[in-house]
Design a protein around this motif. Structure first.
Motif, mmCIF file in Angstrom:
data_model
loop_
_atom_site.group_PDB
_atom_site.id
_atom_site.type_symbol
_atom_site.label_atom_id
_atom_site.label_comp_id
_atom_site.label_asym_id
_atom_site.label_seq_id
_atom_site.Cartn_x
_atom_site.Cartn_y
_atom_site.Cartn_z
ATOM 1 N N LEU A 262 11.597 12.196 -22.595
ATOM 2 C CA LEU A 262 10.739 12.353 -21.429
ATOM 3 C C LEU A 262 11.560 11.968 -20.201
ATOM 4 N N TYR A 263 11.642 12.876 -19.244
ATOM 5 C CA TYR A 263 12.309 12.616 -17.975
ATOM 6 C C TYR A 263 11.226 12.522 -16.913
ATOM 7 N N TYR A 264 11.233 11.444 -16.141
ATOM 8 C CA TYR A 264 10.180 11.293 -15.143
ATOM 9 C C TYR A 264 10.725 10.659 -13.867
ATOM 10 N N SER A 265 10.057 10.973 -12.774
ATOM 11 C CA SER A 265 10.349 10.351 -11.489
ATOM 12 C C SER A 265 9.052 10.292 -10.697
ATOM 13 N N TYR A 266 9.104 9.603 -9.579
ATOM 14 C CA TYR A 266 7.925 9.465 -8.732
ATOM 15 C C TYR A 266 8.284 9.781 -7.286
ATOM 16 N N THR A 267 7.305 10.259 -6.554
ATOM 17 C CA THR A 267 7.363 10.350 -5.098
ATOM 18 C C THR A 267 6.249 9.466 -4.586
ATOM 19 N N TYR A 268 6.574 8.597 -3.642
ATOM 20 C CA TYR A 268 5.546 7.722 -3.090
ATOM 21 C C TYR A 268 5.788 7.535 -1.603
ATOM 22 N N LYS A 269 4.728 7.224 -0.903
ATOM 23 C CA LYS A 269 4.813 7.024 0.533
ATOM 24 C C LYS A 269 4.493 5.585 0.862
ATOM 25 N N LYS A 270 5.384 4.984 1.635
ATOM 26 C CA LYS A 270 5.112 3.650 2.140
ATOM 27 C C LYS A 270 4.097 3.759 3.267
ATOM 28 N N LEU A 271 3.686 2.659 3.793
ATOM 29 C CA LEU A 271 2.605 2.624 4.769
ATOM 30 C C LEU A 271 2.777 3.624 5.907
ATOM 31 N N HIS B 265 0.822 -1.209 0.000
ATOM 32 C CA HIS B 265 0.000 0.000 0.000
ATOM 33 C C HIS B 265 0.860 1.264 0.000
ATOM 34 N N SER B 266 0.409 2.278 -0.699
ATOM 35 C CA SER B 266 0.975 3.627 -0.638
ATOM 36 C C SER B 266 -0.162 4.598 -0.404
ATOM 37 N N SER B 267 0.052 5.543 0.492
ATOM 38 C CA SER B 267 -1.004 6.515 0.742
ATOM 39 C C SER B 267 -1.039 7.594 -0.334
ATOM 40 N N TYR B 268 0.078 7.804 -1.030
ATOM 41 C CA TYR B 268 0.058 8.695 -2.190
ATOM 42 C C TYR B 268 1.191 8.357 -3.145
ATOM 43 N N VAL B 269 0.968 8.719 -4.414
ATOM 44 C CA VAL B 269 1.991 8.616 -5.455
ATOM 45 C C VAL B 269 1.852 9.853 -6.332
ATOM 46 N N SER B 270 2.959 10.510 -6.591
ATOM 47 C CA SER B 270 2.990 11.664 -7.489
ATOM 48 C C SER B 270 4.014 11.396 -8.586
ATOM 49 N N ILE B 271 3.709 11.871 -9.784
ATOM 50 C CA ILE B 271 4.654 11.790 -10.890
ATOM 51 C C ILE B 271 5.196 13.191 -11.145
ATOM 52 N N HIS B 272 6.472 13.252 -11.492
ATOM 53 C CA HIS B 272 7.149 14.506 -11.846
ATOM 54 C C HIS B 272 7.779 14.263 -13.209
ATOM 55 N N TYR B 273 7.499 15.144 -14.163
ATOM 56 C CA TYR B 273 8.092 14.920 -15.490
ATOM 57 C C TYR B 273 8.275 16.223 -16.242
#
Length: 102
Positions: A76-85, A34-42
């Motif tokens: 395309l350059y991309y990354s993600y920010t995500y939160k673990k539980l 589970h992740s409480s949020y995921v964001s993409i940056h590109y």
């Protein structure tokens, strides 16, 4: 119309798949936990000043975002920010993907 599917990353925490359909690219971020949020940056090419940062809506451990109207041979350059539980947010490194190269 070109359609390709490519698995770019397969870390312990997540995987990213890219699907190209004509000038559109769909990025799928998947976590087994589970992740409480995921964001993409590109951003496209070297235009870091116009970087997009978008919080994604998840569905059963999968977060999907489509970027439209990309030109062949652009980057395309991309990354993600995500939160673990219960942990803080994690940032993935930026990945470079060339449109139309697969």
């Amino acid at each position: 119309m070109k359609y390709t599917s490519l698995k770019i990353n397969n870390e312990d925490d997540y995987k990213v798949e890219i699907e190209e359909n004509g000038s559109d690219v769909t990025l799928t971020f998947t976590r087994s936990e589970h992740s409480s949020y995921v964001s993409i940056h590109y951003y496209v090419n070297d235009d870091k000043e116009n970087q997009q940062n978008i919080e994604l809506q998840g569905n059963n451990g999968t977060w999907i975002h489509t970027i439209k109207d990309l030109e062949k041979d652009s980057h395309l350059y991309y990354s993600y920010t995500y939160k673990k539980l219960v942990d803080v947010g994690y940032d993935t490194k930026f990945i470079k993907y060339e449109i139309g190269a697969s």
